[in-house]
Design a protein around this motif. Structure first.
Motif, short mmCIF file in Angstrom:
data_model
loop_
_atom_site.label_atom_id
_atom_site.label_comp_id
_atom_site.label_asym_id
_atom_site.label_seq_id
_atom_site.Cartn_x
_atom_site.Cartn_y
_atom_site.Cartn_z
N CYS A 105 0.83 -1.21 0.00
CA CYS A 105 0.00 0.00 0.00
C CYS A 105 0.86 1.26 0.00
N GLY A 106 2.05 1.17 0.55
CA GLY A 106 2.98 2.29 0.52
C GLY A 106 2.40 3.56 1.09
N ASP A 107 2.46 4.63 0.29
CA ASP A 107 1.98 5.94 0.73
C ASP A 107 0.60 6.26 0.20
N ALA A 108 -0.25 5.25 0.05
CA ALA A 108 -1.60 5.48 -0.45
C ALA A 108 -2.33 6.50 0.42
N ASN A 109 -2.96 7.46 -0.22
CA ASN A 109 -3.66 8.53 0.47
C ASN A 109 -5.02 8.03 0.94
N GLN A 110 -5.16 7.75 2.22
CA GLN A 110 -6.41 7.19 2.73
C GLN A 110 -7.54 8.20 2.74
N GLU A 111 -7.23 9.49 2.57
CA GLU A 111 -8.29 10.48 2.50
C GLU A 111 -9.05 10.40 1.19
N GLU A 112 -8.47 9.73 0.20
CA GLU A 112 -9.09 9.63 -1.11
C GLU A 112 -9.74 8.28 -1.36
N VAL A 113 -9.55 7.32 -0.48
CA VAL A 113 -10.12 5.98 -0.67
C VAL A 113 -10.83 5.53 0.59
N ASP A 114 -11.83 4.68 0.42
CA ASP A 114 -12.56 4.15 1.56
C ASP A 114 -11.81 3.02 2.24
N GLU A 115 -11.12 2.22 1.44
CA GLU A 115 -10.41 1.09 2.01
C GLU A 115 -9.32 0.61 1.06
N LEU A 116 -8.34 -0.04 1.62
CA LEU A 116 -7.27 -0.71 0.89
C LEU A 116 -7.36 -2.19 1.27
N PHE A 117 -7.39 -3.05 0.28
CA PHE A 117 -7.66 -4.45 0.62
C PHE A 117 -6.90 -5.43 -0.25
N LEU A 118 -6.78 -6.63 0.29
CA LEU A 118 -6.22 -7.77 -0.43
C LEU A 118 -7.00 -9.01 0.00
N TYR A 119 -7.66 -9.66 -0.97
CA TYR A 119 -8.42 -10.86 -0.69
C TYR A 119 -7.90 -11.99 -1.57
N LYS A 120 -7.70 -13.15 -0.96
CA LYS A 120 -7.30 -14.35 -1.68
C LYS A 120 -8.31 -15.45 -1.40
N MET A 121 -8.72 -16.15 -2.46
CA MET A 121 -9.70 -17.20 -2.31
C MET A 121 -9.33 -18.41 -3.16
N VAL A 122 -9.70 -19.59 -2.70
CA VAL A 122 -9.54 -20.83 -3.46
C VAL A 122 -10.84 -21.62 -3.36
N ASN A 123 -11.51 -21.81 -4.50
CA ASN A 123 -12.78 -22.52 -4.52
C ASN A 123 -12.71 -23.77 -5.38
N LYS A 124 -13.32 -24.84 -4.91
CA LYS A 124 -13.47 -26.03 -5.74
C LYS A 124 -14.58 -25.76 -6.74
N VAL A 125 -14.27 -25.84 -8.04
CA VAL A 125 -15.24 -25.45 -9.05
C VAL A 125 -15.69 -26.58 -9.97
N TYR A 126 -14.98 -27.71 -9.93
CA TYR A 126 -15.35 -28.81 -10.84
C TYR A 126 -14.76 -30.10 -10.30
N GLU A 127 -15.55 -31.18 -10.38
CA GLU A 127 -15.06 -32.47 -9.89
C GLU A 127 -15.74 -33.61 -10.63
N THR A 128 -14.95 -34.61 -11.00
CA THR A 128 -15.46 -35.86 -11.55
C THR A 128 -14.87 -36.99 -10.73
N ASN A 129 -15.07 -38.22 -11.17
CA ASN A 129 -14.49 -39.35 -10.44
C ASN A 129 -12.99 -39.46 -10.63
N THR A 130 -12.43 -38.69 -11.60
CA THR A 130 -10.99 -38.81 -11.88
C THR A 130 -10.20 -37.53 -11.64
N CYS A 131 -10.87 -36.38 -11.55
CA CYS A 131 -10.13 -35.13 -11.37
C CYS A 131 -10.95 -34.11 -10.59
N VAL A 132 -10.26 -33.10 -10.12
CA VAL A 132 -10.92 -32.00 -9.41
C VAL A 132 -10.18 -30.71 -9.75
N THR A 133 -10.94 -29.63 -9.96
CA THR A 133 -10.36 -28.34 -10.33
C THR A 133 -10.67 -27.30 -9.27
#
Length: 285
Positions: free
Chosen positions: A121-149
């Motif tokens: 975030c460094g010197d980000a001016n918080q007076e000009e933004v509501d929030e500074l964020f970082l989100y990481k997600m991992v979702n299971k999106v596909y699965e069969t009897n032989t593989c999963v994504t």
């Protein structure tokens, strides 16, 4: 800009609330990309990979960081181990304890990432933004009897004109835990496969309802981050992954086009992409 941020965060939170459970030869230039495969992939879970949604958040003032993952808790030993290692690496790889403790893994990565996030975030001016964020997600999106994504996603805003995010899919063999990617494909430098790449990007950028698709000249104007021939388009940096309809390829923001183009992606149906898969990949569908 605020509308973009609200949309990005909302989309991530919606995804975290549930689990999302897809023959041509070298001379085939008329096959449809991003269409429906000729034969549907049977979605049979003989040995389901059971997951539990784990999340952890940290917030101080305008700074917000959060992780949410579908973490394997039961299934084949090899694929459970492979997916857990993948998730730990994606979240930062700071956890060195037993991966059977998913909560400890997530918490440790959040703790280490927090300091890195503040530096980003460094010197980000918080007076000009509501929030500074970082989100990481991992979702299971596909699965069969032989593989999963699993689909790993990042959305962040650390100051500047706008936020940014990226998605990266990863398919795992339930037979032995092996990861599916470029190393399980072949003949990707052939003219025939290059045409599939071009057709996929053409369909991504074409206007909805346009039966003819865009011309090469119009497509070239969309690919502002690439100045070569459309017959020599580069593969995405991210690994391809298996979905219900076929093998999906995705470019990240700025990788091949401008920011507003998002993340150009397309899916090549299994019956079309099969000649470009090695035997160990074909056995997954």
């Amino acid at each position: 800009m605020k509308k973009f941020l609200v949309f990005a965060v909302t989309a991530l939170m919606m995804a975290a609330c549930g689990h999302m459970t897809g023959k041509g030869g070298d001379n085939d230039t008329t096959a449809t990309v991003d269409g429906t495969a000729a034969e549907a992939i049977e979605d049979v879970r003989m040995d389901s990979l059971i997951t539990d949604t784990l999340s952890f958040d940290k917030e101080e003032g305008a700074y917000k960081l959060g992780f949410a993952v579908d973490y394997p808790v039961a299934g084949g030993d090899s694929v459970v181990k492979a997916v857990r290692e993948f998730i730990n690496d994606f979240l930062g790889g700071a956890y060195e304890g037993p991966l059977t403790d998913g909560k400890a893994m997530v918490k440790r990565n959040v703790e280490i990432m927090w300091g890195t996030f503040l530096e980003m975030c460094g010197d980000a001016n918080q007076e000009e933004v509501d929030e500074l964020f970082l989100y990481k997600m991992v979702n299971k999106v596909y699965e069969t009897n032989t593989c999963v994504t699993f689909l790993a996603s990042v959305t962040q805003y650390t100051g500047g004109a706008h936020g940014i995010g990226y998605d990266a899919g990863q398919t795992f063999s339930k037979i032995n835990g092996q990861r599916f990617g470029y190393d399980m494909m072949k003949d990707l430098d052939t003219p025939a496969f290059k045409r599939l790449i071009k057709e996929g990007l053409r369909q991504y950028f074409s206007k909805e309802g346009d039966k003819q698709g865009m011309s090469d000249e119009d497509l070239k104007e969309e690919l502002v981050s690439f100045d070569g021939s459309l017959d020599e388009l580069p593969l995405p940096d991210s690994e391809p992954y298996m979905t219900e309809k076929g093998v999906t390829f995705i470019y990240q923001p700025y990788e091949i086009s401008y920011y507003a183009a998002g993340k150009p992606e397309f899916t090549i149906p299994y019956d079309v992409v099969k000649p470009y898969l090695k035997p160990q990949a074909i056995e997954l569908f």
